[in-house]
Design a protein around this motif. Structure first.
Motif, short mmCIF file in Angstrom:
data_model
loop_
_atom_site.label_atom_id
_atom_site.label_comp_id
_atom_site.label_asym_id
_atom_site.label_seq_id
_atom_site.Cartn_x
_atom_site.Cartn_y
_atom_site.Cartn_z
N PRO A 42 -84.84 -49.00 28.15
CA PRO A 42 -86.15 -48.85 27.49
C PRO A 42 -86.19 -47.55 26.68
CG PRO A 42 -86.37 -48.76 29.90
CD PRO A 42 -84.94 -49.02 29.60
N PHE A 43 -87.13 -47.48 25.76
CA PHE A 43 -87.21 -46.34 24.85
C PHE A 43 -87.30 -45.00 25.59
CE2 PHE A 43 -89.48 -43.34 22.09
CZ PHE A 43 -88.56 -43.27 21.06
N GLU A 44 -88.00 -44.96 26.73
CA GLU A 44 -88.13 -43.70 27.47
C GLU A 44 -86.77 -43.10 27.83
OE1 GLU A 44 -89.70 -46.75 29.72
OE2 GLU A 44 -90.56 -46.58 27.74
N LYS A 45 -85.78 -43.94 28.06
CA LYS A 45 -84.44 -43.47 28.40
C LYS A 45 -83.70 -42.95 27.17
CE LYS A 45 -82.34 -44.22 32.27
NZ LYS A 45 -81.85 -43.18 33.14
N ARG A 46 -84.04 -43.49 26.00
CA ARG A 46 -83.36 -43.12 24.76
C ARG A 46 -84.09 -42.02 24.00
NH1 ARG A 46 -82.72 -48.19 21.35
NH2 ARG A 46 -84.93 -48.24 21.73
N GLU A 47 -85.33 -41.79 24.38
CA GLU A 47 -86.20 -40.90 23.61
C GLU A 47 -85.61 -39.50 23.44
OE1 GLU A 47 -90.79 -39.32 23.85
OE2 GLU A 47 -89.91 -40.29 25.59
N LEU A 48 -85.12 -38.90 24.50
CA LEU A 48 -84.62 -37.53 24.42
C LEU A 48 -83.43 -37.42 23.47
CD1 LEU A 48 -85.09 -34.68 25.40
CD2 LEU A 48 -83.58 -35.16 27.34
N SER A 49 -82.51 -38.36 23.55
CA SER A 49 -81.36 -38.30 22.63
C SER A 49 -81.81 -38.50 21.18
CB SER A 49 -80.29 -39.31 23.02
OG SER A 49 -80.80 -40.61 23.04
N MET A 50 -82.85 -39.29 20.96
CA MET A 50 -83.37 -39.50 19.61
C MET A 50 -84.06 -38.24 19.08
SD MET A 50 -82.56 -42.57 18.70
CE MET A 50 -81.06 -42.41 19.63
N ILE A 51 -84.75 -37.52 19.96
CA ILE A 51 -85.39 -36.26 19.55
C ILE A 51 -84.32 -35.24 19.18
CG2 ILE A 51 -86.76 -34.30 20.34
CD1 ILE A 51 -88.41 -36.38 21.98
N TYR A 52 -83.30 -35.09 20.03
CA TYR A 52 -82.20 -34.18 19.70
C TYR A 52 -81.55 -34.60 18.38
CZ TYR A 52 -82.00 -31.66 24.17
OH TYR A 52 -82.27 -30.85 25.25
N LEU A 53 -81.29 -35.88 18.22
CA LEU A 53 -80.67 -36.38 16.99
C LEU A 53 -81.51 -36.00 15.78
CD1 LEU A 53 -78.58 -38.07 15.44
CD2 LEU A 53 -79.93 -40.11 16.03
N SER A 54 -82.81 -36.15 15.88
CA SER A 54 -83.70 -35.82 14.76
C SER A 54 -83.62 -34.33 14.40
CB SER A 54 -85.15 -36.16 15.11
OG SER A 54 -85.28 -37.53 15.36
N VAL A 55 -83.64 -33.48 15.40
CA VAL A 55 -83.56 -32.03 15.15
C VAL A 55 -82.20 -31.68 14.55
CG1 VAL A 55 -83.59 -29.75 16.22
CG2 VAL A 55 -85.25 -31.49 16.93
N TYR A 56 -81.15 -32.25 15.08
CA TYR A 56 -79.81 -31.97 14.54
C TYR A 56 -79.69 -32.44 13.09
CZ TYR A 56 -78.43 -31.00 19.38
OH TYR A 56 -78.34 -30.49 20.65
N LEU A 57 -80.27 -33.59 12.78
CA LEU A 57 -80.23 -34.07 11.39
C LEU A 57 -81.00 -33.14 10.47
CD1 LEU A 57 -80.63 -37.92 11.95
CD2 LEU A 57 -78.61 -36.73 11.06
N LEU A 58 -82.13 -32.63 10.93
CA LEU A 58 -82.89 -31.66 10.13
C LEU A 58 -82.08 -30.38 9.90
CD1 LEU A 58 -86.47 -32.03 11.62
CD2 LEU A 58 -85.78 -32.51 9.28
N LEU A 59 -81.45 -29.87 10.95
CA LEU A 59 -80.65 -28.66 10.81
C LEU A 59 -79.44 -28.91 9.89
CD1 LEU A 59 -80.77 -27.25 14.44
CD2 LEU A 59 -81.81 -26.24 12.40
#
Length: 142
Positions: free
Chosen positions: A102-119
């Motif tokens: 479920p999304f709750e399990k994937r959410e943290l990796s998606m947040i990290y991914l978003s920040v890394y893409l921005l950086l």
């Protein structure tokens, strides 16, 4: 206030990039350090087997990304390379390892991914070892 067109805006941007980079780097270290301990304990390794490389190799590659590359990101050293490893690791974590969860399990990796893409897109700012090296190189390249 418009911070994008002034010198103070550039300084504020670089301070925010530094804060985000350091915070996210230390936050990811909290995921990588337990994996490093798991590897150093020497017991049976139970870890996701990425592309059939075996759990030990997959764990080592994850440690390189989550621990070593996080330290590089905090320092702002070899930032683009470190971010490449971190982005790849978060893609695998979010879409492969937890892809059926479920999304709750994937959410943290998606947040990290978003920040890394921005950086990766906007850079890590002037308060970094990469920038100090580039500045020194520009000074010697008359």
């Amino acid at each position: 206030m418009n911070y994008t067109n002034s010198n103070s805006g550039a300084i504020i941007r670089d301070i925010v990039l530094l804060i985000v980079r350091v915070f996210v780097g230390f936050a990811m270290l909290s995921h990588g350090f337990p994996k490093l301990q798991m590897l150093l304990e020497g017991g049976k390794i139970e870890f996701f087997d990425f592309l059939g490389m075996g759990p030990q190799i997959s764990l080592i590659l994850t440690i390189i990304a989550e621990f070593v590359c996080s330290i590089l990101l905090i320092l702002g050293l070899f930032s683009r390379v470190a971010l490449g490893f971190l982005i790849f690791t978060m893609i695998i974590a979010g879409f492969v390892v937890h892809g059926a969860d479920p999304f709750e399990k994937r959410e943290l990796s998606m947040i990290y991914l978003s920040v890394y893409l921005l950086l990766m897109t906007f850079g890590v700012g002037k308060f970094s070892v990469d920038e100090m090296i580039a500045k020194r190189k520009r000074a010697t390249d008359w």
